[in-house]
Enzyme design. Structure first.
Site, PDB file in Angstrom:
ATOM      1  CB  VAL A   1     -39.456  26.098 -14.798  1.00  0.00           C
ATOM      2  CG1 VAL A   1     -40.625  25.393 -14.124  1.00  0.00           C
ATOM      3  CG2 VAL A   1     -39.867  26.565 -16.192  1.00  0.00           C
TER       4      VAL A   1
ATOM      5  NE  ARG B   1     -45.348  19.929 -10.988  1.00  0.00           N
ATOM      6  CZ  ARG B   1     -45.751  20.396  -9.813  1.00  0.00           C
ATOM      7  NH1 ARG B   1     -46.657  21.351  -9.756  1.00  0.00           N
ATOM      8  NH2 ARG B   1     -45.238  19.923  -8.705  1.00  0.00           N
ATOM      9  N   GLY B   2     -44.246  20.961 -17.975  1.00  0.00           N
ATOM     10  CA  GLY B   2     -44.628  21.544 -19.253  1.00  0.00           C
ATOM     11  C   GLY B   2     -44.696  23.067 -19.274  1.00  0.00           C
TER      12      GLY B   2
ATOM     13  CB  THR C   1     -43.523  22.633 -23.248  1.00  0.00           C
ATOM     14  OG1 THR C   1     -42.443  21.796 -22.859  1.00  0.00           O
ATOM     15  CG2 THR C   1     -44.049  22.196 -24.599  1.00  0.00           C
TER      16      THR C   1
ATOM     17  CE1 TYR D   1     -34.635  26.881 -23.865  1.00  0.00           C
ATOM     18  CE2 TYR D   1     -32.326  26.586 -23.304  1.00  0.00           C
ATOM     19  CZ  TYR D   1     -33.574  27.105 -23.019  1.00  0.00           C
ATOM     20  OH  TYR D   1     -33.755  27.841 -21.874  1.00  0.00           O
TER      21      TYR D   1
ATOM     22  CG  PHE E   1     -28.343  37.103 -25.597  1.00  0.00           C
ATOM     23  CD1 PHE E   1     -29.602  36.514 -25.726  1.00  0.00           C
ATOM     24  CD2 PHE E   1     -27.344  36.701 -26.475  1.00  0.00           C
ATOM     25  CE1 PHE E   1     -29.863  35.567 -26.718  1.00  0.00           C
ATOM     26  CE2 PHE E   1     -27.593  35.747 -27.462  1.00  0.00           C
ATOM     27  CZ  PHE E   1     -28.851  35.182 -27.583  1.00  0.00           C
TER      28      PHE E   1
END
Ligand SMILES: CC(C)(COP(=O)(O)OP(=O)(O)OC[C@H]1O[C@@H](n2cnc3c(N)ncnc32)[C@H](O)[C@@H]1OP(=O)(O)O)[C@@H](O)C(=O)NCCC(=O)NCCS
Length: 415
Positions: free
Chosen positions: A87, A94-95, A98, A126, A415
């Site tokens: 991000v 800011r989600g 999510t 996570y 990975f």
């Protein structure tokens, strides 16, 4: 600004622009090189791509793909692997992660996936999504390599042969089959995509900083390839005395004889005074195979593969168990995917697992179950950490015995 999440099934999804978004998100470059874009677009089965699109570019990226994960007992299971998560600064917190992750995990659950895997850049990201660290990886430096083995050391004939400076073409042609043999023996190992061998041997020019390494292979007395490694050296001399450091970039051994032979050979290269390696098994044979194990220093041990349960009965039925045992697990999961109370009845001949109304022996959340799954972290340790609770006294110890493995789970690949 309300950002739309696009997925690779949308007509307006631009995979090339998404790749540039990944390069920026990982702070690699403002744009990915043309060669790398071409290589990545040509790879089969890119999986499912997602991204938040704003003003002509992706400001958030996310990818999931089908993977095979070796579990204790010597089988591999399908895994829903997650990677390429970024991000961009200016859009963080800011989600967006999510939104992308909850949508992707819901699809994976609907599609019948039993678990999800990832490698976390940072350990704080996570856990909230139900992932738990399931194994570890270790970095080693062997100081004074020459002093660690007798100077006249050679590989005993009964242990096969070691050949240095083999060509990259042998690595590409024989490596994949060797790796497949190794990975099915190693809990925690994941399948390696075909392009991996092209990238690490320079056949696929995706990394401008790539330097051709030296390759070394081990063959058993029958001539079968059992191990392979790649290393570079820094050619350092100090006032006329060799002071080189060899860096081992990757190491595969399908037998313990190959594992011992390759390490000892790497530690016997003239002019090399020190050998460094990252991403080794947490229980590599390295220190104790030396006459002076203290020559090998652990420089880091970190969490590596993270596992997120999606279908608890399928997961627990799929792995092997060395001893007979029963456990009732009460799994809490705020996202709902893995929640329930399950009875596991397991033994060397197989396992059954399904919903039950019996009292729970252990109560834990999905992330803690992910941590337990490969047997690398004992339930007793999670009990001590307060990450699970016992309904029946001694249940954590029973779980330790049921889930433990002879050698620790290890994931050699990023990975
Ligand atoms: C990590 C990253 C993807 C998070 O994306 P994001 O969109 O900011 O995450 P969200 O806004 O959905 O955050 C969800 C929650 O996680 C928390 N969180 C996010 N990143 C975190 C981090 N690095 N450490 C700890 N907590 C983090 C947020 O504070 C938020 O908590 P809250 O719900 O209690 O407020 C983003 O910061 C990033 O791209 N970082 C750089 C690249 C990277 O590390 N990628 C991961 C590769 S594995």
């Amino acid at each position: 600004m309300d950002l739309t999440i696009r997925t690779s099934t949308d007509a307006d999804f631009d995979a090339e622009e998404w790749l540039h978004g990944v390069a920026r998100g990982f702070l690699l470059a403002p744009r990915m090189s043309d060669a790398e874009v071409a290589d990545r677009l040509a790879r089969p089965d890119p999986g499912r791509l997602r991204g938040a699109f704003a003003e002509g570019r992706y400001v958030a990226t996310y990818r999931s793909f089908d993977q095979r994960l070796t579990v204790p007992g010597g089988t591999d299971v399908p895994a829903h692997a997650v990677t390429g998560v970024s991000v961009h600064p200016g859009h963080r917190r800011r989600g967006l992660l999510t939104r992308m992750m909850t949508a992707d995990l819901a699809e994976a659950k609907d599609g019948g996936e039993m678990l999800s895997t990832l490698i976390a850049a940072e350990d704080g990201i996570y856990g909230r999504f139900g992932y738990g660290p399931a194994n570890a990886s270790a970095s080693y430096t062997v100081e004074g390599a020459e002093a660690a083995l007798p100077s006249n050391w050679t590989l005993p004939e009964a242990d096969g042969t070691v050949e240095f400076f083999v060509d990259g073409s042998l690595v590409r042609s024989a490596g994949p089959e060797l790796f497949e043999r190794f990975r099915l023996l190693q809990p925690g190992a994941v399948d390696r995509p075909a392009h991996w061998w092209g990238v690490v041997t320079g056949k696929i020019a995706s990394n401008p900083a790539w330097q051709e390494p030296f390759y070394v292979v081990h063959r058993d007395p029958e001539g079968t390839l059992q191990g392979m490694a790649a290393f570079t050296t820094d050619q350092r001399w100090d006032r006329g005395v060799p002071d080189g450091t060899a860096t081992v970039h990757w190491f595969v051994a399908a037998t313990t004889t190959a594992e011992r032979a390759l390490w000892r050979s790497l530690l016997s290269v003239d002019w090399v005074r020190r050998v460094k390696a990252d991403r080794l098994a947490p229980d590599t044979l390295l220190p104790e195979l030396l006459p002076h194990p203290r020559a090998a220093r652990v420089t880091a041990v970190n969490d590596f593969l993270w596992i997120r349960p999606l279908d608890v009965p399928a997961m627990l039925r799929s792995r092997g168990y060395a001893v007979e045992g029963e456990l009732v697990l009460e799994v809490a999961d705020p996202l709902g995917f893995a929640a329930g109370r399950f009875l596991l009845t397991a033994g060397p001949d197989g396992a059954e697992c399904g919903p039950t109304a019996r009292e729970a022996d252990l109560t834990l959340d999905a992330a803690a179950l992910g941590t337990l799954y490969l047997g690398d972290r004992p339930a007793s340790r999670l009990l001590a950490l307060g990450r699970l609770a016992e309904g029946t006294p001694g249940a954590a110890r029973r779980a330790d015995l049921l889930l433990s493995t002879p050698r620790r789970a290890w994931t050699p690949d990023i990975f």
